[in-house]
Design a protein around this motif. Structure first.
Motif, PDB file in Angstrom:
ATOM      1  N   ARG A 132       3.977   3.862  -3.866  1.00 18.04           N
ATOM      2  CA  ARG A 132       4.621   4.625  -4.654  1.00 18.04           C
ATOM      3  C   ARG A 132       5.847   5.549  -4.269  1.00 18.04           C
ATOM      4  N   ASN A 160       5.356  -1.893 -15.229  1.00 14.78           N
ATOM      5  CA  ASN A 160       4.716  -2.588 -14.225  1.00 14.78           C
ATOM      6  C   ASN A 160       4.449  -1.972 -13.132  1.00 14.78           C
ATOM      7  N   ALA A 161       4.725  -0.618 -13.062  1.00 11.60           N
ATOM      8  CA  ALA A 161       4.247   0.350 -11.926  1.00 11.60           C
ATOM      9  C   ALA A 161       2.869   0.361 -11.436  1.00 11.60           C
ATOM     10  N   GLU A 162       1.997  -0.023 -12.463  1.00 10.39           N
ATOM     11  CA  GLU A 162       0.637  -0.118 -11.608  1.00 10.39           C
ATOM     12  C   GLU A 162      -0.084  -1.599 -11.736  1.00 10.39           C
ATOM     13  N   LYS A 163       0.877  -2.540 -11.725  1.00  8.42           N
ATOM     14  CA  LYS A 163       0.596  -3.850 -11.877  1.00  8.42           C
ATOM     15  C   LYS A 163       0.000  -4.409 -10.648  1.00  8.42           C
ATOM     16  N   THR A 164      -0.804  -5.280 -10.334  1.00 10.85           N
ATOM     17  CA  THR A 164      -1.423  -5.836  -9.234  1.00 10.85           C
ATOM     18  C   THR A 164      -1.480  -7.353  -9.311  1.00 10.85           C
ATOM     19  N   PHE A 175       2.098  -6.595  -7.504  1.00 10.07           N
ATOM     20  CA  PHE A 175       3.507  -6.230  -8.107  1.00 10.07           C
ATOM     21  C   PHE A 175       4.599  -7.213  -8.239  1.00 10.07           C
ATOM     22  N   GLU A 235       8.888   0.918 -15.033  1.00 14.31           N
ATOM     23  CA  GLU A 235       8.176   1.733 -15.635  1.00 14.31           C
ATOM     24  C   GLU A 235       6.738   0.813 -16.214  1.00 14.31           C
ATOM     25  N   LYS A 247       0.700  -1.164  -0.053  1.00 14.91           N
ATOM     26  CA  LYS A 247       0.014  -0.190  -0.065  1.00 14.91           C
ATOM     27  C   LYS A 247       0.858   1.236  -0.037  1.00 14.91           C
TER      28      LYS A 247
END
Length: 258
Positions: free
Chosen positions: A41, A80-84, A86, A78, A38
């Motif tokens: 960032r 995979n920054a938003e991948k869930t 991670f 870059e 969580k």
């Protein structure tokens, strides 16, 4: 020891100490990412900062493979920054590759460096159930990261694993060592033009038979395309890119079977 050698050895030692410290901080950020998703960032920013600094200094101090791995690391972060969830395990493979070089204290030989790079995760990979036969290997040279990602995604859809590069000189070394199934280059690069790079690849014996293509928005006859060998295909940026790429890959497959 001559003074010049002593200075070089001292600078190398200082670089390795600094690189080790940066990688240790990167590892701390990775560990926290695994345990505190969580808070991703700020941790990603910390990780990216350390890897970017490693990329910038590696080549300067005689460790070009560190720069290449760090460049691939940045690409992967870059993309995979938003991948869930991670992909911590994949990121750890990059960190381990860097750690191994730093601990050994020397840049690996060409064959070993190529093996290390081939073993790193790909930003975009193909679906093994969607292709028949062995996967292809592509080398993409571009200074635009977004274009590299776009081409890697298109190539993955066609069953190709992609190695990207921004430095044409490193790309030349990789092409000679790896002999990928196809080489795609932007027309405009830093250090030399994509046209000159493709001419060089076509002109030396180890890579003369490699299928090659230039990726460009220039129209035929544009000065930037002057000197393009007739054996080099052209892939146009825009709505025809996928069709152009499919045709080039089809022709490349026919050449490899000839």
């Amino acid at each position: 020891m001559a003074i010049a050698d002593e200075i070089a050895a001292r600078l190398t030692g200082e670089f390795l100490d600094d690189a080790g410290d940066r990688l240790a901080r990167a590892q701390i950020a990775l560990n926290k990412l695994a345990n505190r998703p969580k808070e991703a960032r700020p941790l990603l920013l910390d990780l990216a900062r350390e890897i970017h600094n490693l990329k910038g200094t590696g080549k300067t101090f005689g460790f070009p493979t560190i720069s290449l791995i760090a460049d691939r690391f940045e690409d992967y972060l870059e993309a995979n920054a938003e991948k869930t969830p991670f992909p911590i395990a994949d990121l750890q493979r990059f960190a381990d590759a860097l750690s191994d070089i730093i601990e050994r204290g020397r840049n690996p030989e060409a064959d070993r460096a190529t093996s290390i790079l081939r073993g790193l995760p790909s930003v975009f990979d193909f679906d093994p159930e969607a292709i028949s036969g062995q996967p292809g290997r592509a080398l993409v040279i571009t200074r635009a990261r977004t274009l590299g990602h776009m081409l890697a995604r298109e190539l993955a859809n066609c069953g190709y694993r992609t190695q990207t590069a921004s430095d044409p000189f490193e790309a030349m070394r990789f092409a000679v060592a790896e002999k990928p199934d196809i080489v795609l280059s932007s027309a405009v690069l830093d250090g030399m033009s994509g046209i000159d790079l493709l001419r060089a690849i076509r002109s030396i014996r180890p890579t003369a038979s490699l299928p090659t293509a230039v990726v460009t928005s220039f129209d035929a006859g544009h000065p930037e395309l002057a000197g393009l060998p007739k054996e080099v295909s052209v892939i146009r940026l825009g709505k025809t890119l996928s069709d152009d790429l499919a045709l080039v890959l089809t022709n490349a497959g026919e050449v490899s079977r000839a």
